[in-house]
Design a protein around this motif. Structure first.
Motif, mmCIF file in Angstrom:
data_model
loop_
_atom_site.group_PDB
_atom_site.id
_atom_site.type_symbol
_atom_site.label_atom_id
_atom_site.label_comp_id
_atom_site.label_asym_id
_atom_site.label_seq_id
_atom_site.Cartn_x
_atom_site.Cartn_y
_atom_site.Cartn_z
ATOM 1 N N ASP A 1 15.820 9.067 -27.634
ATOM 2 C CA ASP A 1 14.925 8.770 -28.765
ATOM 3 C C ASP A 1 13.592 8.245 -28.212
ATOM 4 O OD1 ASP A 1 13.655 8.040 -31.071
ATOM 5 O OD2 ASP A 1 15.362 6.961 -31.933
ATOM 6 N N GLN A 2 12.699 9.173 -27.848
ATOM 7 C CA GLN A 2 11.453 8.773 -27.194
ATOM 8 C C GLN A 2 10.508 8.066 -28.157
ATOM 9 O OE1 GLN A 2 9.574 11.708 -24.806
ATOM 10 N NE2 GLN A 2 11.463 12.374 -23.802
ATOM 11 N N LEU A 3 10.532 8.418 -29.458
ATOM 12 C CA LEU A 3 9.657 7.761 -30.424
ATOM 13 C C LEU A 3 9.997 6.276 -30.556
ATOM 14 C CD1 LEU A 3 7.369 8.278 -32.415
ATOM 15 C CD2 LEU A 3 9.090 8.697 -34.182
ATOM 16 N N ALA A 4 11.294 5.970 -30.706
ATOM 17 C CA ALA A 4 11.708 4.561 -30.789
ATOM 18 C C ALA A 4 11.449 3.854 -29.470
ATOM 19 C CB ALA A 4 13.189 4.470 -31.157
ATOM 20 N N ALA A 5 11.627 4.573 -28.356
ATOM 21 C CA ALA A 5 11.360 3.965 -27.042
ATOM 22 C C ALA A 5 9.900 3.555 -26.936
ATOM 23 C CB ALA A 5 11.730 4.939 -25.930
ATOM 24 N N ARG A 6 8.991 4.465 -27.370
ATOM 25 C CA ARG A 6 7.556 4.147 -27.284
ATOM 26 C C ARG A 6 7.215 2.941 -28.153
ATOM 27 N NH1 ARG A 6 3.074 6.264 -25.522
ATOM 28 N NH2 ARG A 6 4.164 8.098 -24.747
ATOM 29 N N GLU A 7 7.787 2.892 -29.367
ATOM 30 C CA GLU A 7 7.502 1.770 -30.268
ATOM 31 C C GLU A 7 7.875 0.432 -29.630
ATOM 32 O OE1 GLU A 7 9.251 -0.182 -34.372
ATOM 33 O OE2 GLU A 7 9.743 1.909 -33.876
ATOM 34 N N HIS A 8 9.081 0.357 -29.032
ATOM 35 C CA HIS A 8 9.511 -0.910 -28.435
ATOM 36 C C HIS A 8 8.766 -1.200 -27.144
ATOM 37 C CE1 HIS A 8 12.853 -0.359 -31.290
ATOM 38 N NE2 HIS A 8 12.973 -1.676 -31.217
ATOM 39 N N TRP A 9 8.395 -0.164 -26.381
ATOM 40 C CA TRP A 9 7.600 -0.411 -25.177
ATOM 41 C C TRP A 9 6.218 -0.965 -25.537
ATOM 42 C CZ3 TRP A 9 10.460 4.016 -22.655
ATOM 43 C CH2 TRP A 9 11.110 3.587 -21.476
ATOM 44 N N GLU A 10 5.640 -0.415 -26.608
ATOM 45 C CA GLU A 10 4.310 -0.908 -27.018
ATOM 46 C C GLU A 10 4.388 -2.359 -27.474
ATOM 47 O OE1 GLU A 10 3.018 1.925 -29.877
ATOM 48 O OE2 GLU A 10 2.250 3.345 -28.355
ATOM 49 N N LEU B 1 0.595 -12.679 -22.820
ATOM 50 C CA LEU B 1 1.075 -13.731 -21.918
ATOM 51 C C LEU B 1 0.574 -13.536 -20.500
ATOM 52 C CD1 LEU B 1 4.775 -13.945 -23.127
ATOM 53 C CD2 LEU B 1 2.919 -15.517 -23.636
ATOM 54 N N ARG B 2 -0.257 -12.479 -20.285
ATOM 55 C CA ARG B 2 -0.774 -12.179 -18.944
ATOM 56 C C ARG B 2 0.364 -12.001 -17.941
ATOM 57 N NH1 ARG B 2 -6.168 -16.029 -18.423
ATOM 58 N NH2 ARG B 2 -7.184 -15.262 -20.292
ATOM 59 N N LEU B 3 1.300 -11.156 -18.329
ATOM 60 C CA LEU B 3 2.422 -10.831 -17.448
ATOM 61 C C LEU B 3 2.171 -9.450 -16.868
ATOM 62 C CD1 LEU B 3 5.343 -11.941 -19.798
ATOM 63 C CD2 LEU B 3 4.314 -13.244 -17.943
ATOM 64 N N PRO B 4 1.443 -9.363 -15.721
ATOM 65 C CA PRO B 4 1.037 -8.055 -15.212
ATOM 66 C C PRO B 4 2.214 -7.150 -14.883
ATOM 67 C CG PRO B 4 0.583 -9.795 -13.610
ATOM 68 C CD PRO B 4 0.966 -10.458 -14.888
ATOM 69 N N ALA B 5 3.297 -7.724 -14.327
ATOM 70 C CA ALA B 5 4.447 -6.892 -13.982
ATOM 71 C C ALA B 5 5.050 -6.292 -15.247
ATOM 72 C CB ALA B 5 5.492 -7.709 -13.229
ATOM 73 N N ARG B 6 5.176 -7.105 -16.299
ATOM 74 C CA ARG B 6 5.733 -6.625 -17.556
ATOM 75 C C ARG B 6 4.822 -5.574 -18.163
ATOM 76 N NH1 ARG B 6 10.220 -6.892 -18.400
ATOM 77 N NH2 ARG B 6 10.367 -9.122 -18.110
ATOM 78 N N ALA B 7 3.494 -5.836 -18.156
ATOM 79 C CA ALA B 7 2.556 -4.887 -18.740
ATOM 80 C C ALA B 7 2.580 -3.571 -17.980
ATOM 81 C CB ALA B 7 1.154 -5.479 -18.737
ATOM 82 N N ALA B 8 2.625 -3.654 -16.636
ATOM 83 C CA ALA B 8 2.643 -2.440 -15.832
ATOM 84 C C ALA B 8 3.919 -1.660 -16.092
ATOM 85 C CB ALA B 8 2.526 -2.789 -14.350
ATOM 86 N N GLY B 9 5.069 -2.355 -16.193
ATOM 87 C CA GLY B 9 6.324 -1.665 -16.429
ATOM 88 C C GLY B 9 6.363 -1.025 -17.800
ATOM 89 N N ALA B 10 5.848 -1.719 -18.793
ATOM 90 C CA ALA B 10 5.883 -1.188 -20.148
ATOM 91 C C ALA B 10 4.920 -0.032 -20.322
ATOM 92 C CB ALA B 10 5.582 -2.290 -21.153
ATOM 93 N N ALA B 11 3.857 -0.017 -19.556
ATOM 94 C CA ALA B 11 2.857 1.034 -19.679
ATOM 95 C C ALA B 11 3.317 2.332 -19.050
ATOM 96 C CB ALA B 11 1.552 0.585 -19.046
ATOM 97 N N ARG B 12 4.415 2.311 -18.277
ATOM 98 C CA ARG B 12 4.908 3.506 -17.597
ATOM 99 C C ARG B 12 6.360 3.770 -17.976
ATOM 100 N NH1 ARG B 12 2.840 3.848 -11.432
ATOM 101 N NH2 ARG B 12 0.632 4.066 -11.859
ATOM 102 N N PRO B 13 6.624 4.275 -19.169
ATOM 103 C CA PRO B 13 8.004 4.521 -19.561
ATOM 104 C C PRO B 13 8.634 5.581 -18.677
ATOM 105 C CG PRO B 13 6.493 5.510 -21.150
ATOM 106 C CD PRO B 13 5.667 4.695 -20.224
ATOM 107 N N GLY B 14 9.899 5.408 -18.409
ATOM 108 C CA GLY B 14 10.614 6.369 -17.588
ATOM 109 C C GLY B 14 12.024 5.889 -17.372
ATOM 110 N N PRO B 15 12.896 6.704 -16.816
ATOM 111 C CA PRO B 15 14.282 6.294 -16.609
ATOM 112 C C PRO B 15 14.392 5.244 -15.547
ATOM 113 C CG PRO B 15 13.852 8.444 -15.653
ATOM 114 C CD PRO B 15 12.618 8.064 -16.375
#
Length: 962
Positions: free
Chosen positions: A930-939, A948-962
């Motif tokens: 379910d890529q649509l729901a995945a994108r919603e929760h990643w955003e 919160l200025r969490l660069p690791a979290r922001a970087a991980g969320a900005a690059r969805p993948g398995p």
């Protein structure tokens, strides 16, 4: 190695500049230096080098640029530039980066402003501005300079430079050094046409250098610009300066004829000129005496320009007021109060044509203090009254003195006053006269007096004075020795004069010979003497007057002074002073403030107290001479017990998930019943600031605990600094503390202490990714705890070993150590720690691709967190279970578990944990297609991560993948 950001990017290895040829190489180094000792994400580095749309080959090309940069920065030891998870990290040592040096000096200037030490502000800002070579990172390519990670930091540096310039000019103006400032301020005002600060400073400089018309023109130009550009008027500070200039100009253009002075007769007046009220009729008695009693001025007076200007302004006659001017110059013994007062009095002689009276009130020193009754008799006689007509009662004499000064312009210099009671009868009653008082007390209870607190000389004033005494050639030939003498004298003019006298009387001596005598912190007082005058004699006058006072409060302050000398090399607060003195905190605070008023202590910032170096040495000598050894040892032990408790309190705030330090078993010899409670820290930031501020004192406390054979105190203080070490990445000072405490614990066979020190050293190595060293120390800790039969210590060691093995990818060792930790924690009754270890074992199983085993451990941990009703632990365990269920392809259970975790996170309002759970939900949706729901929760996770200025979290969320 030295790195330069404040101008074109440079790298200097101590002998030569190392070239960084390519623009992308400079961009890479610049991005890493803007975040020294911190990981910079790969996508940030790619964007800095290639913009927001890097080419497909960017990743490989970046690695090539990193390899070339490593070669440029190559030196012995570990490589500075290394790969870390998700990016690269450049190691920069203390003092290697010019922007950090600039920030440190600006922080010191800020502290100087808070305590109004304008000489320090000027010195620190000047040194900070010397580091600038041009626009920051001027030789970086445009894509790098415009990157959103780079541009704000460059702007911040430029704003900080403007702040430093503003503070430097403020300091120069406060110190009365206006010459030469106008051209630079004019250029800055032109470069920053909307800056009210620079325009106001330029107005002040022009006004104070008699260029009022130009100052007014600056105001008109600024006002016109602000109205045209922003539609606003200048602010209150500029308006006030403008009004002051206008007022001064009007006074200079409308000078009224002076009121005739009785001694000079009437002056011609033109028609229409207002006449002064007629003076009262007097019986002619012939010319009145004009006493001239000022002591000889100091021929080689040096420095103090700002104090001279301020004191002169406070004393000059004011025709608009009928109130006499009274000014108290206070300061510690030897700081130059009398020399300054006499020098100013000579400068102002022409302002007081009816004479100058002078008396040494002997408030401090040999013999009894002068009584106002006797001094009034002398002053009245000096002013022309016959001795036979003097009244007897002191009040009548004071009234006669006020009458004798009425209508006269006389300067009264009262030196070395003890208290307000000694001074009040000697004050004039009407304007025209001025009284200049010097005292070692602030005399806060003297009504209507202006005050000038005299501090030790600044560096330039010290150098000028010593050079005038020993000769410019000797000072020029041996600058390092001169610097050592200045440091030993601590800015005290008396100490400098005595040092200079010794050099002048020994022309064959090299300056270094005297510097060696003064280098030791013990014996300086004896060395600083000449011709029967000694620094310690000046200090003794203040101290002995207190100690031998018939007032019990004074004698108690004298004892407090010498007892505080037992910790004279460090800053004290009311709480630590209370521990040292064995008194309640409120009483200790009152005593500290009384010693500040007596200029026997300094208070550089609110709530902080310290000795001048020489006074501290004198206080320590007095303690050694007048207090029994048992009393001194007991006082220091009380202080060590307090520091141990305070460190434990800070450690509990900084490392809330760690095991708390066990309290020491304090003995009666420490007087633990008289130790005040430790500080209560409002949060981690306050606790960390306390550790940073107190670190030198804590190092000394650990050394002292070792000397007193108290390993129980030494190791607790060292181990308690672990939270500080985590924030500052293993400082050398902390390492020295740990080694000293460990040696003390080993010498006294304190196994528990050795275990704690090895445990925290191992954990610190683990934080720094030195996992083999981490394992070595944790095994040593385990051995110590086993010998001491400390079950909790053993459990903690096994837990640490399990975590280190997990990070090394050793699943078998992780599970073995984890099971043993769980067993021991259960034996100790610490089920919360059991839950933590089980979670770590689950993480190891997930990383090894065994989600079924991970689910089991996570569920065991969840039940324990539910038993304790720890919501944060429950949410974390549920998130981990959901991830394991995802890997086991059980979607319904996974989403049900993760939704429960998210509800708890939202209820707690813990946004970092919420972002983590949202990311796990996104990954689970993506896993099940379910890529649509995945994108919603990643955003949603990305939004929280950025807030919160969490660069690791922001970087991980900005690059969805398995």
């Amino acid at each position: 190695m030295r790195f330069g950001l404040l101008g074109p990017l440079t790298v200097h290895d101590g002998t030569a500049v190392r070239p960084i040829g390519s623009p992308k190489g400079r961009a890479l180094l610049g991005a890493l230096l803007l975040r020294p000792n911190r990981a910079v994400p790969l996508d940030t580095l790619e964007a800095v080098l290639w913009g927001e749309s890097p080419p497909a080959t960017a990743s490989a090309s970046l690695h090539n640029h990193v390899a070339r940069l490593r070669r440029v920065l190559a030196e012995d030891g570990e490589p500075r530039l290394r790969a870390v998870p998700g990016g690269y990290l450049l190691t920069v040592g203390a003092g290697e980066l010019d922007s950090e040096l600039f920030t440190e000096r600006l922080d010191r200037a800020r502290a100087g402003r808070l305590r109004q030490d304008w000489a320090a502000v000027g010195r620190e800002t000047a040194q900070a501005l010397e580091l600038w070579r041009g626009a920051p990172l001027a030789n970086l390519p445009d894509p790098a300079l415009s990157h959103p990670e780079v541009r704000p930091q460059i702007q911040q540096l430029q704003e900080a430079r403007l702040q430093a310039l503003e503070w430097r000019f403020d300091a120069e103006l406060r110190l009365g050094r206006h010459g030469g400032l106008a051209p630079e301020l004019a250029r800055l005002a032109e470069e920053h046409p909307l800056s009210e600060v620079f325009h106001r400073q330029l107005m002040l400089v022009l006004h104070r250098t008699d260029r009022q018309a130009e100052a007014l023109a600056v105001f008109r130009r600024l006002r016109r610009t602000l109205i045209d550009e922003l539609g606003i008027e200048p602010g209150p500070a500029v308006q006030q300066t403008h009004q002051e200039i206008l007022t001064a100009r009007q006074v200079s253009l409308s000078v009224a004829p002076a009121v005739p002075h009785p001694a000079t007769g009437p002056s011609d007046t033109s028609p229409g000129t207002p006449l002064a009220p007629p003076a009262p009729a007097r019986t002619p008695r012939g010319p009145r005496p004009r006493p001239a009693q000022l002591p000889a001025d100091t021929v080689d007076f040096a420095g103090r320009e700002a104090e001279l200007e301020r004191l002169s302004a406070m004393l000059r006659p004011d025709p608009e007021t009928s109130v006499p001017r009274v000014v108290v110059v206070s300061g510690m013994a030897g700081v130059g109060k009398t020399a300054l007062a006499v020098h100013v009095a000579h400068r102002l002689r022409d302002q007081f044509p009816d004479g100058q009276l002078h008396a040494d009130l002997r408030g401090f020193g040999a013999g009894d203090a002068r009584s106002p009754h006797d001094l009034l008799a002398r002053f009245l006689t000096d002013l022309g009254m016959r001795e036979k007509t003097l009244p007897e009662h002191p009040d009548d004499r004071a009234a006669r003195f006020r009458s004798a000064l009425d209508g006269r312009r006389v300067l009264v210099l009262l030196d070395n006053a003890r208290d307000a009671a000694q001074l009040t009868p000697l004050l004039p009653g009407s304007g025209g006269c001025a009284v200049l008082i010097t005292s070692r007390h602030t005399l806060a209870d003297l009504p209507g007096a202006g005050r000038l607190r005299l501090e030790p000389l600044d560096a330039e004033g010290q150098r000028l004075l010593l050079t005038s005494l020993c000769g410019s050639r000797r000072a020029r030939d041996e600058p390092e020795a001169v610097a050592r003498i200045l440091d030993a004298c601590g800015g005290l003019p008396l100490a400098l004069r005595l040092a200079g006298a010794q050099l002048a009387n020994r022309p064959g001596w090299p300056v270094a010979a005297l510097a060696r005598r003064l280098d030791s912190s013990r014996g300086r007082l004896r060395a600083l003497s000449a011709g029967g005058v000694a620094v310690q004699d000046a200090f003794a006058m203040s101290y002995v007057a207190m100690r031998d006072s018939p007032l019990p409060a004074e004698a108690e302050r004298a004892r407090g002074f010498r007892m505080l000398g037992l910790w004279s090399g460090h800053t004290l607060a009311a709480e630590s002073a209370a521990a040292l003195l064995g008194r309640p905190v409120e009483e200790a605070h009152d005593l500290l403030e009384a010693l500040v008023d007596a200029h026997l202590l300094q208070t550089p910032s609110p709530g902080q107290y310290t000795f001048h170096d020489l006074l501290g040495e004198y206080a320590l000598e007095r303690a050694a001479a007048e207090e029994a050894r048992e009393t001194r040892v007991a006082a220091r032990l009380r202080l060590l017990v307090w520091y141990t408790a305070a460190v434990a309190e800070a450690d509990a705030v900084l490392t809330p998930r760690s095991h708390p330090l066990p309290p020491p078993e304090t003995g009666t010899e420490a007087g633990s019943e008289a130790v005040p409670p430790p500080p209560a820290f409002a949060g981690a930031e306050q606790a960390l600031q306390w550790c940073v501020r107190e670190l030198p004192a804590l190092s000394e406390a650990i050394r002292l605990a070792a000397r007193y054979a108290r390993p129980d105190l030494a190791w607790r203080m060292a181990a308690g600094l672990f939270g500080y070490a985590q924030r500052y990445w293993w400082t050398r000072e902390w390492e020295r503390c740990m080694r000293l405490a460990l040696r003390c614990a080993e010498e006294h066979h304190d196994l528990v202490g050795q275990g704690w020190l090895h445990s925290r050293t191992g954990t610190a190595h683990g934080s720094a990714h030195r996992l083999e060293l981490c394992l070595d120390h944790l095994h040593l800790a385990l051995t110590c705890f086993e010998k001491a039969d400390d079950v909790t210590g053993q459990a903690s060691s096994y837990a640490g070993l399990a975590e280190a093995h997990r990070r090394l990818g050793r699943l078998g060792e992780t599970l073995s150590c984890g099971e043993r930790a769980v067993e021991l924690y259960r034996q100790a009754g610490d089920t919360r720690s059991v839950a933590t270890v089980l979670s770590g074992m689950g993480d190891a199983l997930m990383e090894a691709g065994e989600p079924a085993g991970a689910e089991q451990r996570y569920r065991e941990a969840l039940e324990l967190w539910r038993d304790h009703d720890v919501l944060d632990g429950m949410a974390t365990a549920l998130t981990r279970i959901g991830d394991a269920l995802r890997a086991l392809n059980r979607p319904a259970e996974a989403f049900r578990t993760l939704e429960e975790a998210l509800r708890i996170r939202l209820r707690l309002g813990e946004r970092g944990g919420t972002a983590e759970t949202l990311e796990t939900i996104a990954l689970t949706h993506f896993h099940f297609g379910d890529q649509l729901a995945a994108r919603e929760h990643w955003e949603r996770s990305l939004t929280l991560g950025r807030k919160l200025r969490l660069p690791a979290r922001a970087a991980g969320a900005a690059r969805p993948g398995p």
